[in-house]
Design a protein around this motif. Structure first.
Motif, PDB file in Angstrom:
ATOM      1  N   ARG A 170       0.823  -1.209   0.000  1.00  0.00           N
ATOM      2  CA  ARG A 170       0.000   0.000   0.000  1.00  0.00           C
ATOM      3  C   ARG A 170       0.854   1.255   0.000  1.00  0.00           C
ATOM      4  O   ARG A 170       0.429   2.311  -0.468  1.00  0.00           O
ATOM      5  N   LEU A 171       2.045   1.142   0.559  1.00  0.00           N
ATOM      6  CA  LEU A 171       2.984   2.263   0.588  1.00  0.00           C
ATOM      7  C   LEU A 171       4.018   2.075  -0.505  1.00  0.00           C
ATOM      8  O   LEU A 171       4.549   0.977  -0.687  1.00  0.00           O
ATOM      9  N   GLY A 172       4.298   3.121  -1.244  1.00  0.00           N
ATOM     10  CA  GLY A 172       5.284   3.044  -2.314  1.00  0.00           C
ATOM     11  C   GLY A 172       6.372   4.079  -2.140  1.00  0.00           C
ATOM     12  O   GLY A 172       6.086   5.232  -1.800  1.00  0.00           O
ATOM     13  N   LEU A 173       7.608   3.674  -2.377  1.00  0.00           N
ATOM     14  CA  LEU A 173       8.753   4.573  -2.388  1.00  0.00           C
ATOM     15  C   LEU A 173       9.574   4.266  -3.628  1.00  0.00           C
ATOM     16  O   LEU A 173       9.726   3.096  -4.010  1.00  0.00           O
ATOM     17  N   GLY A 174      10.082   5.302  -4.270  1.00  0.00           N
ATOM     18  CA  GLY A 174      10.855   5.064  -5.479  1.00  0.00           C
ATOM     19  C   GLY A 174      11.601   6.315  -5.910  1.00  0.00           C
ATOM     20  O   GLY A 174      11.651   7.321  -5.203  1.00  0.00           O
ATOM     21  N   ALA A 175      12.182   6.226  -7.094  1.00  0.00           N
ATOM     22  CA  ALA A 175      12.942   7.346  -7.651  1.00  0.00           C
ATOM     23  C   ALA A 175      12.770   7.362  -9.149  1.00  0.00           C
ATOM     24  O   ALA A 175      12.500   6.329  -9.784  1.00  0.00           O
TER      25      ALA A 175
END
Length: 325
Positions: free
Chosen positions: A172-177
């Motif tokens: 449900r949580l997304g982190l990226g670049a």
């Protein structure tokens, strides 16, 4: 099963072909960039490639492995570049450097291992015009300004994108670049491109809960410091915040239908309040019938600056052959 696999392979080869054709087009167009009268881009709204996004805000995830997503957006901007001239000019003289612009944003994205997305994109200005009353030679001489008169159409800076998702795709949580390299393929005398390449790097985050998705990004814009009159370009902080709500549709018996809202912009490092914080908002409706994606929206300026129009209208179409399989 074999027929479906063959169809998928055919679509994938078509996607690779589109990427190669677009890359060849970009490579052959590099020589158009070397202009010095107006070496700034004014496309503040740049739809993100792929379908893991709101519109100008990326989500920190990508599509299924080997999914390719071509898409096309058409947008109209009213007075995206205007100057209120003071000092040596007649009081409060309003100069529309670009009074109207219609742009097509084309892109192709390819996802790998559900963690990486590679893409190329190209903005194509189909039509733009200046304010004929303010841009005639007599006006320029009397105001003491040296104003570039842009071409009516042309391509902008071509872009190469790489997005990486740090967390599992079903989180449900997304982190990226995201890293985006803009090549100087646009006309630097027509507010279509820069003289040198430009790099954008962003940190991405999103959270999903039920039918609600919230997304944000923050990053840096790294380019040559240039100035046309009092309009800056070059080093800047970029930011964006958005929200999407699913109103109905489960994707099986009915097409999902969403409403979304975004605010996005940048802060140039001169930090002069009058021109250095261009920011705008956009509200849109989106639907995903089958493998297609449709969007219509409109927005306007929050803080005026380079590329912020009186009003912006946009419509888009995308295709993901792996959705719904």
């Amino acid at each position: 099963m074999s027929g479906r696999s063959a169809a998928g392979s055919s679509l994938l080869r078509t996607g690779y072909g589109l990427v190669l054709v677009l890359c060849a087009t970009l490579w052959s167009s590099v020589a158009l960039a070397y202009g010095e009268q107006a070496p700034i881009e004014i496309d503040l709204l740049s739809p993100r490639p792929g379908d893991a996004k709101l519109l100008s805000l990326d989500l920190a995830r990508v599509s299924e492995h080997r999914a390719w997503v071509p898409q096309a957006f058409l947008q109209y901007s009213d007075r995206p570049l205007a100057l209120i001239c003071k000092g040596s000019c007649p009081p409060r003289q309003y100069v529309s450097l670009v009074a109207h612009r219609t742009t097509a944003n084309l892109s192709v994205a390819l996802s790998l291992a559900e963690r990486v997305q590679l893409a190329v994109s190209l903005p194509v200005t189909l039509y733009q015009k200046t304010d004929a009353v303010r841009m005639e030679p007599g006006t320029q001489e009397s105001s003491g300004l040296s104003l570039p008169i842009p071409r009516a159409a042309g391509i902008g800076n071509a872009r190469i994108h790489t997005k990486v998702a740090f967390l599992p795709p079903r989180s449900r949580l997304g982190l990226g670049a995201d890293i985006e390299l803009a090549l100087p393929t646009g006309d630097g005398n027509s507010f279509l491109g820069t003289r040198l390449p430009v790099l954008d790097a962003r940190l991405l985050a999103h959270i999903e809960h039920g039918g609600l998705t919230m997304a944000a990004h923050v990053g840096g814009h790294f380019g040559e410091n240039n100035q046309v009159l009092d309009l800056p370009t070059g080093m800047a902080l970029t930011y964006g915040l958005g929200m999407q709500v699913k109103l109905f549709g489960d994707g099986v018996t009915a097409a999902p239908f969403y409403l979304l809202a975004e605010a996005y912009g940048m802060a140039f490092t001169r930090f002069q309040p009058r021109t250095d914080f261009p920011t705008e908002f956009l509200i849109a409706a989106k639907s995903e019938p089958g493998r297609w994606s449709l969007l219509v929206g409109a927005g306007s300026t929050i803080v005026p600056g380079v590329g912020t129009p009186n009003i912006r209208c946009i419509a888009g179409l995308g295709y993901n052959p792996r959705r719904g399989r």
